[in-house]
Scaffold this motif. Structure first.
Motif, PDB file in Angstrom:
ATOM      1  N   PRO A 132       8.057  38.464 -18.079  1.00 44.49           N
ATOM      2  CA  PRO A 132       6.840  38.560 -18.488  1.00 44.49           C
ATOM      3  C   PRO A 132       7.174  36.314 -18.921  1.00 44.49           C
ATOM      4  CG  PRO A 132       7.059  40.100 -19.408  1.00 44.49           C
ATOM      5  CD  PRO A 132       8.835  40.056 -18.436  1.00 44.49           C
ATOM      6  N   LEU A 133       8.331  36.312 -19.869  1.00 49.09           N
ATOM      7  CA  LEU A 133       9.314  35.677 -20.399  1.00 49.09           C
ATOM      8  C   LEU A 133       8.897  33.962 -19.197  1.00 49.09           C
ATOM      9  CD1 LEU A 133       9.399  34.166 -22.713  1.00 49.09           C
ATOM     10  CD2 LEU A 133      11.997  33.876 -22.358  1.00 49.09           C
ATOM     11  N   PRO A 134       9.514  34.442 -18.536  1.00 47.12           N
ATOM     12  CA  PRO A 134       9.340  33.404 -16.987  1.00 47.12           C
ATOM     13  C   PRO A 134       7.904  32.615 -17.075  1.00 47.12           C
ATOM     14  CG  PRO A 134      11.157  34.615 -16.942  1.00 47.12           C
ATOM     15  CD  PRO A 134      10.005  35.222 -18.154  1.00 47.12           C
ATOM     16  N   PHE A 135       7.234  33.803 -17.320  1.00 51.69           N
ATOM     17  CA  PHE A 135       5.654  33.696 -15.998  1.00 51.69           C
ATOM     18  C   PHE A 135       4.825  33.024 -17.311  1.00 51.69           C
ATOM     19  CE2 PHE A 135       6.374  37.471 -13.327  1.00 51.69           C
ATOM     20  CZ  PHE A 135       4.850  36.089 -12.227  1.00 51.69           C
ATOM     21  N   TYR A 136       5.150  33.596 -18.852  1.00 50.92           N
ATOM     22  CA  TYR A 136       4.880  33.209 -19.543  1.00 50.92           C
ATOM     23  C   TYR A 136       4.583  31.346 -20.083  1.00 50.92           C
ATOM     24  CZ  TYR A 136       2.553  32.392 -25.053  1.00 50.92           C
ATOM     25  OH  TYR A 136       1.641  32.090 -25.579  1.00 50.92           O
ATOM     26  N   LEU A 137       6.051  30.734 -20.107  1.00 51.37           N
ATOM     27  CA  LEU A 137       6.465  29.675 -20.053  1.00 51.37           C
ATOM     28  C   LEU A 137       6.124  28.676 -19.005  1.00 51.37           C
ATOM     29  CD1 LEU A 137      10.443  30.222 -20.568  1.00 51.37           C
ATOM     30  CD2 LEU A 137       8.991  29.691 -22.380  1.00 51.37           C
ATOM     31  N   ARG A 138       5.462  29.195 -18.440  1.00 46.19           N
ATOM     32  CA  ARG A 138       5.138  28.331 -16.873  1.00 46.19           C
ATOM     33  C   ARG A 138       3.361  27.855 -16.886  1.00 46.19           C
ATOM     34  NH1 ARG A 138       6.505  27.480 -10.926  1.00 46.19           N
ATOM     35  NH2 ARG A 138       5.541  25.349 -12.114  1.00 46.19           N
ATOM     36  N   SER A 139       3.336  29.441 -17.628  1.00 44.34           N
ATOM     37  CA  SER A 139       1.024  29.832 -17.685  1.00 44.34           C
ATOM     38  C   SER A 139       1.129  28.417 -18.688  1.00 44.34           C
ATOM     39  CB  SER A 139       0.803  31.004 -18.644  1.00 44.34           C
ATOM     40  OG  SER A 139       1.666  31.074 -19.462  1.00 44.34           O
ATOM     41  N   PRO A 140      -0.271  28.348 -18.080  1.00 46.15           N
ATOM     42  CA  PRO A 140      -0.874  26.755 -19.031  1.00 46.15           C
ATOM     43  C   PRO A 140      -1.780  27.416 -20.280  1.00 46.15           C
ATOM     44  CG  PRO A 140      -2.264  27.432 -16.569  1.00 46.15           C
ATOM     45  CD  PRO A 140      -1.197  27.837 -17.210  1.00 46.15           C
ATOM     46  N   GLY A 141      -2.690  26.824 -20.607  1.00 36.23           N
ATOM     47  CA  GLY A 141      -3.301  27.973 -22.021  1.00 36.23           C
ATOM     48  C   GLY A 141      -4.526  28.064 -21.807  1.00 36.23           C
ATOM     49  N   CYS A 142      -4.978  28.504 -21.956  1.00 40.06           N
ATOM     50  CA  CYS A 142      -6.550  29.316 -21.275  1.00 40.06           C
ATOM     51  C   CYS A 142      -8.083  28.705 -21.633  1.00 40.06           C
ATOM     52  CB  CYS A 142      -6.780  30.751 -21.871  1.00 40.06           C
ATOM     53  SG  CYS A 142      -5.181  31.869 -21.957  1.00 40.06           S
ATOM     54  N   GLU A 143      -7.970  27.691 -22.584  1.00 44.56           N
ATOM     55  CA  GLU A 143      -9.269  26.188 -22.809  1.00 44.56           C
ATOM     56  C   GLU A 143      -8.741  26.093 -21.502  1.00 44.56           C
ATOM     57  OE1 GLU A 143     -10.240  23.773 -26.144  1.00 44.56           O
ATOM     58  OE2 GLU A 143      -8.368  24.482 -26.881  1.00 44.56           O
ATOM     59  N   GLY A 144     -10.573  25.954 -20.876  1.00 47.56           N
ATOM     60  CA  GLY A 144     -10.904  25.056 -20.138  1.00 47.56           C
ATOM     61  C   GLY A 144     -10.701  25.872 -18.794  1.00 47.56           C
ATOM     62  N   LEU A 145      -9.583  26.640 -18.255  1.00 48.03           N
ATOM     63  CA  LEU A 145      -9.822  27.139 -16.966  1.00 48.03           C
ATOM     64  C   LEU A 145     -10.787  27.696 -16.727  1.00 48.03           C
ATOM     65  CD1 LEU A 145      -5.939  29.044 -17.711  1.00 48.03           C
ATOM     66  CD2 LEU A 145      -6.721  26.404 -17.106  1.00 48.03           C
ATOM     67  N   GLY A 146     -11.214  27.029 -15.582  1.00 49.72           N
ATOM     68  CA  GLY A 146     -12.487  28.112 -14.902  1.00 49.72           C
ATOM     69  C   GLY A 146     -13.812  27.202 -15.505  1.00 49.72           C
ATOM     70  N   THR A 147     -13.929  26.577 -16.329  1.00 49.67           N
ATOM     71  CA  THR A 147     -15.068  25.402 -17.660  1.00 49.67           C
ATOM     72  C   THR A 147     -14.926  24.320 -17.615  1.00 49.67           C
ATOM     73  OG1 THR A 147     -14.120  26.805 -19.008  1.00 49.67           O
ATOM     74  CG2 THR A 147     -15.548  28.210 -18.992  1.00 49.67           C
ATOM     75  N   GLN A 148     -13.917  23.733 -17.749  1.00 50.28           N
ATOM     76  CA  GLN A 148     -14.017  22.082 -17.546  1.00 50.28           C
ATOM     77  C   GLN A 148     -13.624  21.338 -16.153  1.00 50.28           C
ATOM     78  OE1 GLN A 148     -10.321  21.258 -20.195  1.00 50.28           O
ATOM     79  NE2 GLN A 148      -9.721  19.026 -19.601  1.00 50.28           N
ATOM     80  N   LEU A 149     -14.650  21.035 -15.923  1.00 43.93           N
ATOM     81  CA  LEU A 149     -14.653  19.839 -15.125  1.00 43.93           C
ATOM     82  C   LEU A 149     -13.693  18.814 -14.691  1.00 43.93           C
ATOM     83  CD1 LEU A 149     -18.240  18.619 -14.905  1.00 43.93           C
ATOM     84  CD2 LEU A 149     -17.249  20.425 -13.291  1.00 43.93           C
ATOM     85  N   CYS A 150     -12.847  18.120 -13.624  1.00 46.69           N
ATOM     86  CA  CYS A 150     -11.433  17.497 -14.096  1.00 46.69           C
ATOM     87  C   CYS A 150     -11.859  16.559 -12.369  1.00 46.69           C
ATOM     88  CB  CYS A 150     -10.612  18.264 -13.528  1.00 46.69           C
ATOM     89  SG  CYS A 150     -10.259  19.994 -12.413  1.00 46.69           S
ATOM     90  N   SER A 151     -10.545  15.873 -12.563  1.00 45.90           N
ATOM     91  CA  SER A 151     -10.711  15.051 -10.371  1.00 45.90           C
ATOM     92  C   SER A 151      -9.140  15.169 -10.396  1.00 45.90           C
ATOM     93  CB  SER A 151     -11.689  13.597 -11.420  1.00 45.90           C
ATOM     94  OG  SER A 151     -11.142  12.408 -12.054  1.00 45.90           O
TER      95      SER A 151
END
Length: 387
Positions: A132-151
């Protein structure tokens, strides 16, 4: 399959190294044995931490280069083992190898209880550290994932990528979200630093911790004390991740500080526990069956790591809320649950240790006596003739 055989090779090497310490140390030299076991085991773990650093850097180049480097280092050690060790060292008597029934004989109660405690002690770490710790250290924040537009990736939170559909997404959905978004090399350095610190504290536990506290050589009471203390960092981290505003608001700086402080303290406390355990297994092992005893003990160690690793995967994956296929589950809730499971395992390990029959020496903490020596031990000291 390759990982399985690599694990077997590692544990056979560890078994041989731990067994030799008992065979070359006189029965009455418990303090020397404690220092020797701590030194060898600690430096082994520190070098493993260096391997984390080197491995994470070499993997950035290629997997084949990392494997080739590892095999080259192992090859360098082989001549020392062949030419430097006494061939008769550890050779079993015929009476020690009369079939599988004798190999799995459970006639050493103290060793059996210590092995059960070891299972939960290492589960207390691997419930959160290995997966869990290595996965968590690499994982991004949840905010905006799947909803925020990007280029481009820079439009998203740290650790996230800009997907083909033009939305920010988690590049490893199975690893959850809510973490620090660190790169692979930095995560490897983080884990490597933990293991190096852990190994060094383990090496110097007799001189820097148990010696000044008048707990050398240690006994079951020493392990119970440090086993209970081992519950504290993981319990604190569980509470912090569940309730602290920093994790709710995804304050990366404060989150990082929390992780560094708690993990450093856990590394120190866990190293002391591991050092005491490593000594006690050699102490409780029968002199004419050391390898069998130590092997049974490390089998319990492996079972504990398996239990912790599988359990951590289940908790980390299914405890947190699912935020969709672009984000994954809430890794913060999952890791908090893993820390709680680690705390429970630490407590169980300490409770099992209470049952060990090793009560003669009592327990001191510097000038204070927490548990008095048994009357039997006092009477034996009085009967000893003066020189």
């Amino acid at each position: 399959m390759a990982q399985m055989f690599a694990g077997i090779a590692k544990d056979l090497t560890k078994l041989g190294g731990k067994t030799v310490t008992k065979l070359v140390t006189p029965e009455e030299k418990d303090t020397f044995l404690f220092k020797l076991v701590s030194l060898i085991t600690g430096w082994k773990n520190s070098l493993k931490g260096v391997g984390y650093f080197a491995g994470s850097a070499l993997l950035a180049v290629s997997y084949e280069l990392a494997l080739g480097t590892m095999m080259g280092i192992v090859a360098l050690a082989i001549p020392w083992a062949i030419l430097g060790l006494d061939r008769s060292l550890g050779t079993a008597k015929k009476s020690n190898a009369k079939g599988w029934r004798q190999v799995f004989a459970l006639d050493n109660t103290n060793l059996n209880l210590l092995s059960a405690a070891r299972l939960f002690l290492f589960a207390s770490r691997d419930f959160w550290f290995e997966v869990p710790l290595p996965f968590y250290l690499r994982s991004p924040g949840c905010e905006g994932l799947g909803t925020q537009l990007c280029s481009i990736d820079a439009d998203c939170v740290r650790g996230a990528i800009c997907g083909m559909e033009g939305y920010c997404e988690n590049m490893a959905v199975g690893g959850g979200c809510g973490g620090l978004g660190l790169g692979r090399t930095l995560v490897g350095a983080f884990l490597g630093g933990y293991i190096i610190l852990y190994g060094q504290v383990q090496s110097w536990t007799p001189q820097l911790v148990t010696g000044p506290l008048n707990q050398t050589p240690p006994n079951k009471f020493t392990e119970i004390l440090w086993g209970v203390i081992n519950c504290m960092p993981t319990l604190i981290m569980c509470i912090v991740m569940a309730f602290a505003p920093a994790f709710e608001n995804h304050d990366l700086t404060t989150m990082t500080v929390y992780f560094i402080i708690v993990i450093v303290f856990f590394a120190i406390i866990f190293a002391i526990n591991s050092s005491i355990h490593s000594f006690l297994v050699v102490k409780y092992a029968k002199h004419d069956a050391v390898a069998k005893s130590v092997g049974f003990y490390y089998m319990s160690n492996a079972c504990g790591r398996l239990f912790g690793t599988i359990g951590s995967g289940i908790l980390y994956t299914y405890v947190g809320e699912y935020y969709g296929d672009k984000a994954g589950t809430n890794g913060t809730a999952g890791l908090a649950a893993c820390f709680l499971a680690g705390t429970i395992c630490s407590l169980i390990a300490a409770l099992i240790t209470v049952k060990i029959d090793d009560n003669e020496e009592g327990l001191k903490c510097g000038p204070c006596t927490l548990v008095k020596e048994s009357e039997k031990n006092d009477e034996e000291e009085k009967r000893e003739p003066e020189p």
